[in-house]
Write a protein that holds these residues in place. Structure first.
Motif, PDB file in Angstrom:
ATOM      1  N   GLY A   9       0.787  -1.446   0.038  1.00 52.37           N
ATOM      2  CA  GLY A   9      -0.130   0.167   0.012  1.00 52.37           C
ATOM      3  C   GLY A   9       0.875   1.372   0.014  1.00 52.37           C
ATOM      4  N   LEU A  10       1.949   0.972   0.647  1.00 53.89           N
ATOM      5  CA  LEU A  10       2.789   2.396   0.954  1.00 53.89           C
ATOM      6  C   LEU A  10       3.402   2.391  -0.518  1.00 53.89           C
ATOM      7  CD1 LEU A  10       4.444   4.588   2.251  1.00 53.89           C
ATOM      8  CD2 LEU A  10       6.246   2.790   2.679  1.00 53.89           C
ATOM      9  N   GLY A  11       3.750   1.489  -1.491  1.00 57.97           N
ATOM     10  CA  GLY A  11       4.180   1.774  -2.846  1.00 57.97           C
ATOM     11  C   GLY A  11       3.103   2.394  -3.610  1.00 57.97           C
ATOM     12  N   SER A  12       1.921   1.902  -3.161  1.00 61.24           N
ATOM     13  CA  SER A  12       0.706   2.430  -4.051  1.00 61.24           C
ATOM     14  C   SER A  12       0.618   3.918  -3.981  1.00 61.24           C
ATOM     15  CB  SER A  12      -0.473   1.670  -3.776  1.00 61.24           C
ATOM     16  OG  SER A  12      -0.472   0.341  -3.958  1.00 61.24           O
ATOM     17  N   ALA A  17     -12.384   2.879   2.525  1.00 61.20           N
ATOM     18  CA  ALA A  17     -11.304   2.030   1.717  1.00 61.20           C
ATOM     19  C   ALA A  17     -10.648   1.270   2.778  1.00 61.20           C
ATOM     20  CB  ALA A  17     -10.724   2.943   1.056  1.00 61.20           C
ATOM     21  N   LEU A  18     -10.458   1.824   3.992  1.00 58.66           N
ATOM     22  CA  LEU A  18      -9.836   1.156   5.232  1.00 58.66           C
ATOM     23  C   LEU A  18     -10.796  -0.088   5.495  1.00 58.66           C
ATOM     24  CD1 LEU A  18      -8.947   4.183   7.450  1.00 58.66           C
ATOM     25  CD2 LEU A  18      -7.172   2.640   6.478  1.00 58.66           C
ATOM     26  N   VAL A  19     -11.979  -0.048   5.422  1.00 60.18           N
ATOM     27  CA  VAL A  19     -12.841  -1.099   5.835  1.00 60.18           C
ATOM     28  C   VAL A  19     -12.770  -2.252   4.661  1.00 60.18           C
ATOM     29  CG1 VAL A  19     -15.238  -2.126   6.078  1.00 60.18           C
ATOM     30  CG2 VAL A  19     -14.190  -0.095   7.106  1.00 60.18           C
ATOM     31  N   LEU A  20     -13.035  -1.965   3.365  1.00 56.37           N
ATOM     32  CA  LEU A  20     -12.894  -2.808   2.232  1.00 56.37           C
ATOM     33  C   LEU A  20     -11.385  -3.432   1.946  1.00 56.37           C
ATOM     34  CD1 LEU A  20     -14.954  -0.397  -0.460  1.00 56.37           C
ATOM     35  CD2 LEU A  20     -15.443  -2.777   0.520  1.00 56.37           C
ATOM     36  N   GLN A  21     -10.394  -2.815   2.529  1.00 58.39           N
ATOM     37  CA  GLN A  21      -9.299  -3.398   2.562  1.00 58.39           C
ATOM     38  C   GLN A  21      -9.103  -4.795   3.212  1.00 58.39           C
ATOM     39  OE1 GLN A  21      -6.781  -3.166   0.409  1.00 58.39           O
ATOM     40  NE2 GLN A  21      -7.880  -1.273  -0.779  1.00 58.39           N
ATOM     41  N   GLN A  22      -9.875  -4.941   4.041  1.00 53.44           N
ATOM     42  CA  GLN A  22      -9.781  -6.251   4.811  1.00 53.44           C
ATOM     43  C   GLN A  22     -10.260  -7.205   4.378  1.00 53.44           C
ATOM     44  OE1 GLN A  22      -8.442  -5.276   7.803  1.00 53.44           O
ATOM     45  NE2 GLN A  22      -8.638  -3.273   7.312  1.00 53.44           N
ATOM     46  N   GLY A  23     -11.284  -7.092   2.889  1.00 56.30           N
ATOM     47  CA  GLY A  23     -11.623  -8.227   2.266  1.00 56.30           C
ATOM     48  C   GLY A  23     -10.284  -9.035   1.731  1.00 56.30           C
ATOM     49  N   ALA A  24      -9.320  -8.306   1.462  1.00 59.79           N
ATOM     50  CA  ALA A  24      -8.125  -8.853   0.682  1.00 59.79           C
ATOM     51  C   ALA A  24      -6.989  -9.434   1.574  1.00 59.79           C
ATOM     52  CB  ALA A  24      -7.827  -8.011  -0.418  1.00 59.79           C
ATOM     53  N   THR A  25      -7.165  -9.027   2.643  1.00 61.96           N
ATOM     54  CA  THR A  25      -6.202  -9.195   3.863  1.00 61.96           C
ATOM     55  C   THR A  25      -6.421 -10.049   4.954  1.00 61.96           C
ATOM     56  OG1 THR A  25      -6.361  -6.955   4.592  1.00 61.96           O
ATOM     57  CG2 THR A  25      -4.636  -7.297   2.920  1.00 61.96           C
ATOM     58  N   THR A  26      -7.172  -9.145   5.945  1.00 62.33           N
ATOM     59  CA  THR A  26      -7.353  -9.935   7.201  1.00 62.33           C
ATOM     60  C   THR A  26      -8.728 -10.976   7.103  1.00 62.33           C
ATOM     61  OG1 THR A  26      -8.820  -7.991   7.791  1.00 62.33           O
ATOM     62  CG2 THR A  26      -6.416  -8.147   8.776  1.00 62.33           C
ATOM     63  N   LEU A  27      -9.379 -10.617   6.217  1.00 64.91           N
ATOM     64  CA  LEU A  27     -10.708 -11.771   6.204  1.00 64.91           C
ATOM     65  C   LEU A  27      -9.988 -12.854   5.557  1.00 64.91           C
ATOM     66  CD1 LEU A  27     -13.617 -12.384   5.823  1.00 64.91           C
ATOM     67  CD2 LEU A  27     -13.559 -11.492   3.452  1.00 64.91           C
ATOM     68  N   ALA A  28      -9.025 -12.942   4.691  1.00 64.76           N
ATOM     69  CA  ALA A  28      -8.317 -14.244   4.372  1.00 64.76           C
ATOM     70  C   ALA A  28      -7.805 -15.178   5.593  1.00 64.76           C
ATOM     71  CB  ALA A  28      -7.415 -14.344   3.275  1.00 64.76           C
ATOM     72  N   ALA A  42      -5.131   3.687   2.361  1.00 64.73           N
ATOM     73  CA  ALA A  42      -5.869   2.514   2.944  1.00 64.73           C
ATOM     74  C   ALA A  42      -5.275   1.181   2.785  1.00 64.73           C
ATOM     75  CB  ALA A  42      -7.384   2.461   2.392  1.00 64.73           C
ATOM     76  N   LEU A  43      -4.744   1.025   1.429  1.00 64.07           N
ATOM     77  CA  LEU A  43      -4.077  -0.224   1.404  1.00 64.07           C
ATOM     78  C   LEU A  43      -2.703  -0.235   2.269  1.00 64.07           C
ATOM     79  CD1 LEU A  43      -3.869  -2.569  -0.402  1.00 64.07           C
ATOM     80  CD2 LEU A  43      -2.585  -1.508  -2.101  1.00 64.07           C
ATOM     81  N   CYS A  44      -2.240   0.798   2.551  1.00 63.93           N
ATOM     82  CA  CYS A  44      -0.888   0.818   3.246  1.00 63.93           C
ATOM     83  C   CYS A  44      -1.361   0.639   4.934  1.00 63.93           C
ATOM     84  CB  CYS A  44      -0.250   2.252   3.086  1.00 63.93           C
ATOM     85  SG  CYS A  44       1.145   2.438   4.366  1.00 63.93           S
ATOM     86  N   LEU A  45      -2.435   1.056   5.514  1.00 62.23           N
ATOM     87  CA  LEU A  45      -2.790   1.334   6.753  1.00 62.23           C
ATOM     88  C   LEU A  45      -3.763   0.196   7.199  1.00 62.23           C
ATOM     89  CD1 LEU A  45      -3.130   5.224   7.589  1.00 62.23           C
ATOM     90  CD2 LEU A  45      -1.078   3.894   7.853  1.00 62.23           C
ATOM     91  N   GLY A  46      -4.647   0.027   6.122  1.00 64.70           N
ATOM     92  CA  GLY A  46      -5.778  -1.003   6.573  1.00 64.70           C
ATOM     93  C   GLY A  46      -5.333  -2.427   6.813  1.00 64.70           C
ATOM     94  N   PRO A  47      -4.424  -2.861   6.048  1.00 66.89           N
ATOM     95  CA  PRO A  47      -4.017  -4.502   6.314  1.00 66.89           C
ATOM     96  C   PRO A  47      -3.342  -4.335   7.654  1.00 66.89           C
ATOM     97  CG  PRO A  47      -3.538  -3.900   4.155  1.00 66.89           C
ATOM     98  CD  PRO A  47      -3.899  -2.544   4.665  1.00 66.89           C
ATOM     99  N   ALA A  48      -2.347  -3.379   7.957  1.00 73.38           N
ATOM    100  CA  ALA A  48      -1.536  -3.343   9.292  1.00 73.38           C
ATOM    101  C   ALA A  48      -2.345  -3.198  10.213  1.00 73.38           C
ATOM    102  CB  ALA A  48      -0.423  -2.209   8.897  1.00 73.38           C
ATOM    103  N   ALA A  49      -3.249  -2.191  10.330  1.00 74.94           N
ATOM    104  CA  ALA A  49      -4.026  -2.032  11.377  1.00 74.94           C
ATOM    105  C   ALA A  49      -5.047  -3.209  11.590  1.00 74.94           C
ATOM    106  CB  ALA A  49      -5.022  -0.846  11.327  1.00 74.94           C
ATOM    107  N   GLY A  50      -5.386  -3.678  10.652  1.00 74.24           N
ATOM    108  CA  GLY A  50      -6.248  -4.941  10.662  1.00 74.24           C
ATOM    109  C   GLY A  50      -5.643  -6.273  11.258  1.00 74.24           C
ATOM    110  N   GLY A  51      -4.389  -6.354  10.730  1.00 71.15           N
ATOM    111  CA  GLY A  51      -3.421  -7.416  11.167  1.00 71.15           C
ATOM    112  C   GLY A  51      -3.117  -7.463  12.713  1.00 71.15           C
TER     113      GLY A  51
END
Length: 448
Positions: free
Chosen positions: A65-68, A233-244, A357-366
């Motif tokens: 996400g940071l790269g993005s 977007a922070l919420v939606l990012q959980q679908g590709a990371t923490t949900l799995a 969101a891609l940068c912060l969402g997965p980290a916070a969700g994890g």
């Protein structure tokens, strides 16, 4: 026969009259998304196949996400300066290269670095694609064009997610290589069929005053929309990371996860266009608020899913409905707000919200999933959706968007867009915040 005739009419109204170059871009997008396996399965790959922790998977996703986020601004500026086509081709070829490299990379530090580079190149395509659509599609058809592009993204996403789960069961390296190959094919289509679309520079500054990044960030109402988008977007990012990760912890297999998450794309493919025709005549603020609640509490319901793939599928269906409502109401707007020679910058800043969101969402969700548990994580998603809903209601009341109708949109949007320039950009937001987009289905930025 009556149903067939109605369906044919809907297809003609939705897809007819768009430039041939748009359809080549649409084809390239579809090809790319049909092979877009890595982002969806990256967290599951790192935890299940490589044995890394949920926190590390979140860190890698955050670096992606940071790269993005970095590329959102860089690619936005390059899109305006050197052109849409070279920026898009460079981003696609870079994505293909680093995706293939990621499949062979070992070691935590090396994986993290390559994931950053994949994220940088992958997201650099967004400002260029959005600007190309704005360049070649007339204003009255842009919302419809963005919707069809988003439809292609989700058609490819749904199919690739379902197939990728089966492929992953026999080894993840194939996923990385097929993803890289599809991106190369996408670049070939762009190179062969899509010429440069960047408008010629204005003859005089009076035609369209210069717009820098500072102008975009000072556009307060535009940035308010960006901020609310970030929250969802922070919420939606959980679908590709923490949900799995959560599903894996509950004993759900990678194949089941692929089918469940693929339902998101499938429902969008089936429902987006007909629902968009209904949504476009409704209050913008009401639709955005309702969508926020569906998204937030759709993810919130995940806390109750346990080990049942069917219940996970139900939660995906709920937040997908929210995404469908959100999509046509939001996208196309950014293109209309963007002065002609600053489309890349505006699209880049808007894309930045999803990249952050891609940068912060997965980290916070994890971290939340590992330290506080799924209940806290999914409950937090519900809270975010509620806050976003309140924000859209307040924004609608302040700007009059709650009473806006599609009938007045075209004139206001068109006038604002043609005005352009530094002063015109701010004025464009004033005009567009009142009406609902007038054209057909819209597109939300594809989740990263």
């Amino acid at each position: 026969m009556l149903v067939t005739a109605r369906f044919r009419t809907m297809v003609q109204e939705t897809a007819g009259g768009l430039p041939r170059r748009f359809w080549w871009l649409w084809v390239s997008t579809l090809v790319n998304r049909l092979g877009a396996f890595v982002v969806t399965f990256l967290a599951l790959y790192l935890t299940s196949s490589r044995g890394y922790s949920a926190s590390y998977a979140g860190l890698v996703a955050a670096l992606f996400g940071l790269g993005s986020a970095v590329s959102s601004i860089v690619a936005g500026v390059l899109t305006d300066r050197i052109g849409r086509r070279p920026t898009l081709l460079a981003a696609q070829l870079g994505t293909a290269l680093f995706t293939a490299v990621l499949g062979f990379t070992n070691g935590q530090a090396a994986i993290a670095v390559v994931a950053f580079l994949v994220g940088f190149c992958n997201n650099a395509t967004r400002p260029a694609i959005s600007a190309i659509i704005a360049d070649i599609v007339p204003p009255a058809d842009r919302v419809r064009a963005y919707s069809l592009n988003f439809w292609a993204i989700n058609l490819g996403f749904g199919l690739s997610s379902a197939v990728a789960g089966l492929i992953a069961a026999h080894g993840y390296l194939t996923l990385f290589l097929l993803d890289a190959l599809s991106t190369v094919l996408c670049a070939v289509v762009v190179f062969v069929r899509i010429p440069e679309t960047k408008p010629d520079a204005p003859a005089t500054k009076a035609e369209e005053p210069a717009v820098g990044l500072g102008t975009v960030f000072r556009d307060r109402r535009f940035m308010a929309v960006v901020g609310l988008t970030l929250l969802l977007a922070l919420v939606l990012q959980q679908g590709a990371t923490t949900l799995a990760v959560d599903m894996g912890r509950q004993g759900v297999t990678s194949t089941e996860y692929g089918l469940v998450i693929g339902l998101n794309g499938l429902l969008i493919v089936l429902l987006q266009l007909p629902l968009t025709r209904w949504v476009e005549t409704r209050s913008r603020s009401a639709m955005l608020a309702a969508a926020s609640l569906f998204i937030g509490w759709g993810f919130g319901m995940t806390a109750l899913a346990g080990s049942s793939a069917w219940l996970y599928a139900l939660t995906v269906a709920v937040w997908t409905i929210g995404e469908i409502l959100y999509t046509p109401t939001l996208m196309g707007l950014i293109a209309e707000l963007s002065p002609t020679h600053a489309r890349g910058r505006y699209q880049g800043v808007y894309s930045l919200s999803w990249s952050i969101a891609l940068c912060l969402g997965p980290a916070a969700g994890g971290v939340l999933l590992e330290r506080a548990g799924g209940g806290v994580l999914w409950g937090a998603c519900g809270v975010c959706g509620t806050v976003a809903a309140v924000g859209y209601v307040l924004l609608g009341r302040r700007t009059g968007a709650a009473t806006g109708t599609g009938a007045v949109a075209a004139g206001a949007v068109g006038a604002a867009t043609e005005a352009g320039g530094a002063a015109g950009a701010s004025g464009a937001v004033e005009a567009v915040e009142v009406p609902t987009p007038a054209a057909g289905p819209a597109e939300a930025p594809a989740r990263a």
